[in-house]
Write a protein that holds these residues in place. Structure first.
Motif, PDB file in Angstrom:
ATOM      1  N   LEU A   1      18.862  26.601  -9.024  1.00  0.00           N
ATOM      2  CA  LEU A   1      17.427  26.527  -8.742  1.00  0.00           C
ATOM      3  C   LEU A   1      16.847  25.179  -9.165  1.00  0.00           C
ATOM      4  CD1 LEU A   1      14.927  28.108  -7.724  1.00  0.00           C
ATOM      5  CD2 LEU A   1      14.553  28.809 -10.102  1.00  0.00           C
ATOM      6  N   LEU A   2      17.217  24.715 -10.357  1.00  0.00           N
ATOM      7  CA  LEU A   2      16.723  23.416 -10.827  1.00  0.00           C
ATOM      8  C   LEU A   2      17.246  22.275  -9.947  1.00  0.00           C
ATOM      9  CD1 LEU A   2      17.023  23.869 -14.700  1.00  0.00           C
ATOM     10  CD2 LEU A   2      14.947  23.896 -13.305  1.00  0.00           C
ATOM     11  N   SER A   3      18.459  22.425  -9.418  1.00  0.00           N
ATOM     12  CA  SER A   3      18.984  21.388  -8.522  1.00  0.00           C
ATOM     13  C   SER A   3      18.146  21.284  -7.247  1.00  0.00           C
ATOM     14  CB  SER A   3      20.446  21.687  -8.175  1.00  0.00           C
ATOM     15  OG  SER A   3      20.562  22.784  -7.281  1.00  0.00           O
ATOM     16  N   LEU A   4      17.643  22.416  -6.773  1.00  0.00           N
ATOM     17  CA  LEU A   4      16.793  22.396  -5.580  1.00  0.00           C
ATOM     18  C   LEU A   4      15.484  21.664  -5.847  1.00  0.00           C
ATOM     19  CD1 LEU A   4      17.287  26.066  -4.298  1.00  0.00           C
ATOM     20  CD2 LEU A   4      18.375  23.997  -3.442  1.00  0.00           C
ATOM     21  N   PHE A   5      14.870  21.982  -6.989  1.00  0.00           N
ATOM     22  CA  PHE A   5      13.613  21.299  -7.330  1.00  0.00           C
ATOM     23  C   PHE A   5      13.842  19.804  -7.573  1.00  0.00           C
ATOM     24  CE2 PHE A   5      12.253  25.661  -8.705  1.00  0.00           C
ATOM     25  CZ  PHE A   5      11.248  25.792  -7.759  1.00  0.00           C
ATOM     26  N   PHE A   6      14.982  19.476  -8.187  1.00  0.00           N
ATOM     27  CA  PHE A   6      15.283  18.065  -8.439  1.00  0.00           C
ATOM     28  C   PHE A   6      15.473  17.314  -7.128  1.00  0.00           C
ATOM     29  CE2 PHE A   6      18.106  14.498  -9.307  1.00  0.00           C
ATOM     30  CZ  PHE A   6      17.499  13.920 -10.416  1.00  0.00           C
ATOM     31  N   LYS A   7      16.198  17.910  -6.179  1.00  0.00           N
ATOM     32  CA  LYS A   7      16.423  17.250  -4.889  1.00  0.00           C
ATOM     33  C   LYS A   7      15.111  17.039  -4.149  1.00  0.00           C
ATOM     34  CE  LYS A   7      19.582  20.226  -3.545  1.00  0.00           C
ATOM     35  NZ  LYS A   7      20.647  20.903  -2.760  1.00  0.00           N
ATOM     36  N   ALA A   8      14.281  18.074  -4.120  1.00  0.00           N
ATOM     37  CA  ALA A   8      12.989  17.938  -3.452  1.00  0.00           C
ATOM     38  C   ALA A   8      12.121  16.899  -4.158  1.00  0.00           C
ATOM     39  CB  ALA A   8      12.280  19.291  -3.407  1.00  0.00           C
ATOM     40  N   GLY A   9      12.145  16.903  -5.502  1.00  0.00           N
ATOM     41  CA  GLY A   9      11.347  15.934  -6.259  1.00  0.00           C
ATOM     42  C   GLY A   9      11.788  14.501  -6.009  1.00  0.00           C
ATOM     43  N   VAL A  10      13.105  14.268  -5.956  1.00  0.00           N
ATOM     44  CA  VAL A  10      13.619  12.915  -5.696  1.00  0.00           C
ATOM     45  C   VAL A  10      13.163  12.434  -4.326  1.00  0.00           C
ATOM     46  CG1 VAL A  10      15.728  11.606  -5.194  1.00  0.00           C
ATOM     47  CG2 VAL A  10      15.597  13.034  -7.236  1.00  0.00           C
ATOM     48  N   ASP A  11      13.275  13.290  -3.313  1.00  0.00           N
ATOM     49  CA  ASP A  11      12.855  12.892  -1.970  1.00  0.00           C
ATOM     50  C   ASP A  11      11.357  12.603  -1.921  1.00  0.00           C
ATOM     51  OD1 ASP A  11      15.252  12.815  -0.624  1.00  0.00           O
ATOM     52  OD2 ASP A  11      15.225  14.943  -0.100  1.00  0.00           O
ATOM     53  N   ILE A  12      10.554  13.410  -2.594  1.00  0.00           N
ATOM     54  CA  ILE A  12       9.101  13.182  -2.603  1.00  0.00           C
ATOM     55  C   ILE A  12       8.774  11.850  -3.286  1.00  0.00           C
ATOM     56  CG2 ILE A  12       6.919  14.015  -3.555  1.00  0.00           C
ATOM     57  CD1 ILE A  12       7.969  16.868  -3.124  1.00  0.00           C
ATOM     58  N   ILE A  13       9.425  11.577  -4.402  1.00  0.00           N
ATOM     59  CA  ILE A  13       9.183  10.327  -5.127  1.00  0.00           C
ATOM     60  C   ILE A  13       9.550   9.123  -4.268  1.00  0.00           C
ATOM     61  CG2 ILE A  13       9.961   8.918  -7.074  1.00  0.00           C
ATOM     62  CD1 ILE A  13      10.179  11.513  -8.697  1.00  0.00           C
ATOM     63  N   PHE A  14      10.670   9.196  -3.575  1.00  0.00           N
ATOM     64  CA  PHE A  14      11.080   8.055  -2.753  1.00  0.00           C
ATOM     65  C   PHE A  14      10.198   7.898  -1.522  1.00  0.00           C
ATOM     66  CE2 PHE A  14      14.803   7.846  -5.376  1.00  0.00           C
ATOM     67  CZ  PHE A  14      15.212   6.521  -5.282  1.00  0.00           C
ATOM     68  N   LEU A  15       9.688   9.005  -0.988  1.00  0.00           N
ATOM     69  CA  LEU A  15       8.716   8.880   0.105  1.00  0.00           C
ATOM     70  C   LEU A  15       7.477   8.133  -0.376  1.00  0.00           C
ATOM     71  CD1 LEU A  15       8.759  12.313   1.989  1.00  0.00           C
ATOM     72  CD2 LEU A  15       9.599  10.105   2.788  1.00  0.00           C
ATOM     73  N   TYR A  16       7.045   8.429  -1.589  1.00  0.00           N
ATOM     74  CA  TYR A  16       5.882   7.742  -2.150  1.00  0.00           C
ATOM     75  C   TYR A  16       6.189   6.260  -2.391  1.00  0.00           C
ATOM     76  CZ  TYR A  16       2.255   6.395  -5.467  1.00  0.00           C
ATOM     77  OH  TYR A  16       1.232   5.739  -6.096  1.00  0.00           O
ATOM     78  N   ILE A  17       7.398   5.968  -2.895  1.00  0.00           N
ATOM     79  CA  ILE A  17       7.774   4.573  -3.138  1.00  0.00           C
ATOM     80  C   ILE A  17       7.796   3.783  -1.837  1.00  0.00           C
ATOM     81  CG2 ILE A  17       9.665   3.071  -3.876  1.00  0.00           C
ATOM     82  CD1 ILE A  17      10.367   5.165  -5.976  1.00  0.00           C
TER      83      ILE A  17
END
Length: 212
Positions: free
Chosen positions: A132-148
């Motif tokens: 479950l934490l891996s799913l949130f981490f993957k989604a969080g990484v993608d969101i952060i890079f979209l913002y960058i």
């Protein structure tokens, strides 16, 4: 690259994933990793070499390029792919830890010993939380890079012409980006596939919580 090891990692990730996780893995592998390896690197291979400014002032072109391209798309994309795939490897490592622990238990107590993990790949206990934490981490990484990407390259697009007046440029100079349309198309493709991956990760997390 050792494709045998890579194939083993992919099969392991696919084996311990849900249906949504398998779709996510296929999307990352086909539409992100392969596109990156086959096409994207070539598209951005000339970004510095063909960044032309209408001045011969030494250092002006390099300063303007660094200002408008603080970090290359291709390097950001590579870092994003590395970070977004690491959590899946952690799940495999957790399952491998369970299997090794079960083997040690059987070696010490024989076949009739108590099996703490009769099915090491079943998502329960600590493995459920890891997944479950891996799913949130993957989604969080993608969101952060979209913002960058959005912060560095407004609206994810590249203009044909940029004006630069940074020293040592003698005045306001015009600089031209190589193949901006093609690079914009690849950037938008990356953004769309990233959004789909984020959506799949969220759906899989909701499915995993609901199933529990």
């Amino acid at each position: 690259m050792n494709w045998g090891v890579f194939e083993g990692l992919l099969s392991g990730v696919n084996k311990y994933s849900t249906a949504f996780g398998r779709i996510w893995l296929s999307l990352v592998f086909i539409f992100r990793l392969l596109v990156y390896v086959v096409a994207a690197e070539r598209v951005w291979s000339d970004d510095h070499k063909d960044f032309d400014c209408n001045t011969r002032q030494p250092g002006c072109t390099n300063v303007c390029y660094d200002h408008f391209f603080p970090i290359s798309h291709i390097r950001l994309w590579a870092l994003q792919l590395i970070l977004v795939t690491c959590p899946s490897l952690l799940v495999i490592m957790h399952v491998a830890y369970r299997e090794a622990k079960e083997q040690r238990r059987r070696a010490a107590g024989g076949d009739e010993c108590y099996c703490a993990y009769p099915n090491p790949g079943k998502k329960r206990g600590g493995l459920w939380w890891t997944y479950l934490l891996s799913l949130f981490f993957k989604a969080g990484v993608d969101i952060i890079f979209l913002y960058i990407f959005y912060r560095f390259y407004r609206n994810y697009t590249l203009p044909r012409l940029v004006k630069c007046d940074l020293p040592p440029c003698p005045n306001v100079v015009d600089c031209f980006i190589s193949r901006p349309t093609e690079k914009t198309i690849f950037t938008l493709f990356m953004v769309v596939t990233t959004c789909i991956c984020i959506l799949l990760s969220i759906i899989e997390a909701v499915y995993l919580i609901g199933k529990r």
